[in-house]
Design an enzyme around this catalytic site. Structure first.
Site, PDB file in Angstrom:
ATOM      1  N   ASP A  92     -16.341  37.343   3.671  1.00  0.00           N
ATOM      2  CA  ASP A  92     -16.841  38.526   4.348  1.00  0.00           C
ATOM      3  C   ASP A  92     -17.709  39.318   3.380  1.00  0.00           C
ATOM      4  O   ASP A  92     -18.012  38.861   2.275  1.00  0.00           O
ATOM      5  CB  ASP A  92     -15.681  39.358   4.906  1.00  0.00           C
ATOM      6  CG  ASP A  92     -14.919  40.111   3.820  1.00  0.00           C
ATOM      7  OD1 ASP A  92     -15.075  39.778   2.618  1.00  0.00           O
ATOM      8  OD2 ASP A  92     -14.162  41.035   4.160  1.00  0.00           O
ATOM      9  N   LYS A 147     -17.528  32.080   9.517  1.00  0.00           N
ATOM     10  CA  LYS A 147     -16.543  32.957   8.886  1.00  0.00           C
ATOM     11  C   LYS A 147     -15.327  33.135   9.788  1.00  0.00           C
ATOM     12  O   LYS A 147     -14.182  33.039   9.332  1.00  0.00           O
ATOM     13  CB  LYS A 147     -17.169  34.300   8.547  1.00  0.00           C
ATOM     14  CG  LYS A 147     -16.220  35.293   7.886  1.00  0.00           C
ATOM     15  CD  LYS A 147     -15.836  36.386   8.856  1.00  0.00           C
ATOM     16  CE  LYS A 147     -14.934  37.423   8.219  1.00  0.00           C
ATOM     17  NZ  LYS A 147     -14.601  38.529   9.149  1.00  0.00           N
TER      18      LYS A 147
END
Length: 216
Positions: free
Chosen positions: A139, A121
């Protein structure tokens, strides 16, 4: 509502509400952005920006961060939470950048994810927002909303990323990532959410067709 209609409506509503979503973290170069994203894990962007305002005065390059040392880094970033682990990771990733990448943040997923404390991420955020390369960071907000909107099944962030990349054109990935985050924080929160109060859920979860956007 058909999936194609749903995706079209979601895109139009996001563009209406957040036409030019800013990057919520403050940074001055690729390195400071990388550090800010590492700090943002389990911490609000507001708190991160407060902490980095101090941290980056002392160290805005990998070389300066290494000189600062783990203990001083930890002291500064303590308000972010998990500061012991984060301080070690920031120190070690700074070391790695100096020793392996001549002090520069690398431009590939493989190299970014080789850095301490940098997962997929975080690497995706850097690739997308700093280097403008195709990536769709996922997220907690994006993972939640993708499932809530029926764009993915919620089984994993990897599946969510894969499904969102299929749902939206590659040219929109950077913008959609930010828009969905802002939408989730503003209208589609994890707790106390009511479909009827949400500008997107109230439409896509009803039996009504989405309103047509007027031309021009």
């Amino acid at each position: 509502m058909k999936r194609t209609e749903k995706i079209k409506f979601i895109g139009e509503k996001l563009d209406e509400l957040f036409p030019n979503p800013p990057i919520p973290l403050n940074y001055t170069n690729p390195f400071t952005m990388l550090v800010a994203v590492v700090l943002s894990a389990q911490c609000t962007d507001i708190r991160v920006n407060q902490v980095t305002a101090v941290l980056f005065k002392h160290a805005d390059t990998p070389q300066k961060m290494v000189k600062l040392g783990v203990e001083r880094i930890a002291e500064i970033i303590k308000p972010c939470g998990f500061f012991n682990t984060k301080s070690v990771n920031i120190f070690k990733l700074s070391q790695a950048l100096v020793e392996k990448f001549k002090g520069e943040v690398p431009h590939s997923f493989e190299e970014l994810e080789s850095l301490p404390g940098v997962g997929h991420k975080t690497a995706s955020v850097i690739m997308s927002h700093i280097f403008k390369l195709p990536a769709f960071p996922v997220d907690t907000h994006i993972h939640r909303l993708a499932e809530r909107w029926g764009l993915s099944d919620g089984s994993s962030v990897e599946k969510t990323e894969e499904d969102l990349k299929k749902a939206f054109p590659e040219s929109e990935w950077e913008k959609r990532h930010l828009q969905i985050i802002y939408f989730g924080r503003t209208y589609c929160k994890a707790r106390g959410h009511k479909d009827e109060d949400c500008p997107i859920c109230s439409v896509i979860k009803s039996k009504k067709r989405p309103p047509q956007q007027s031309a021009g």
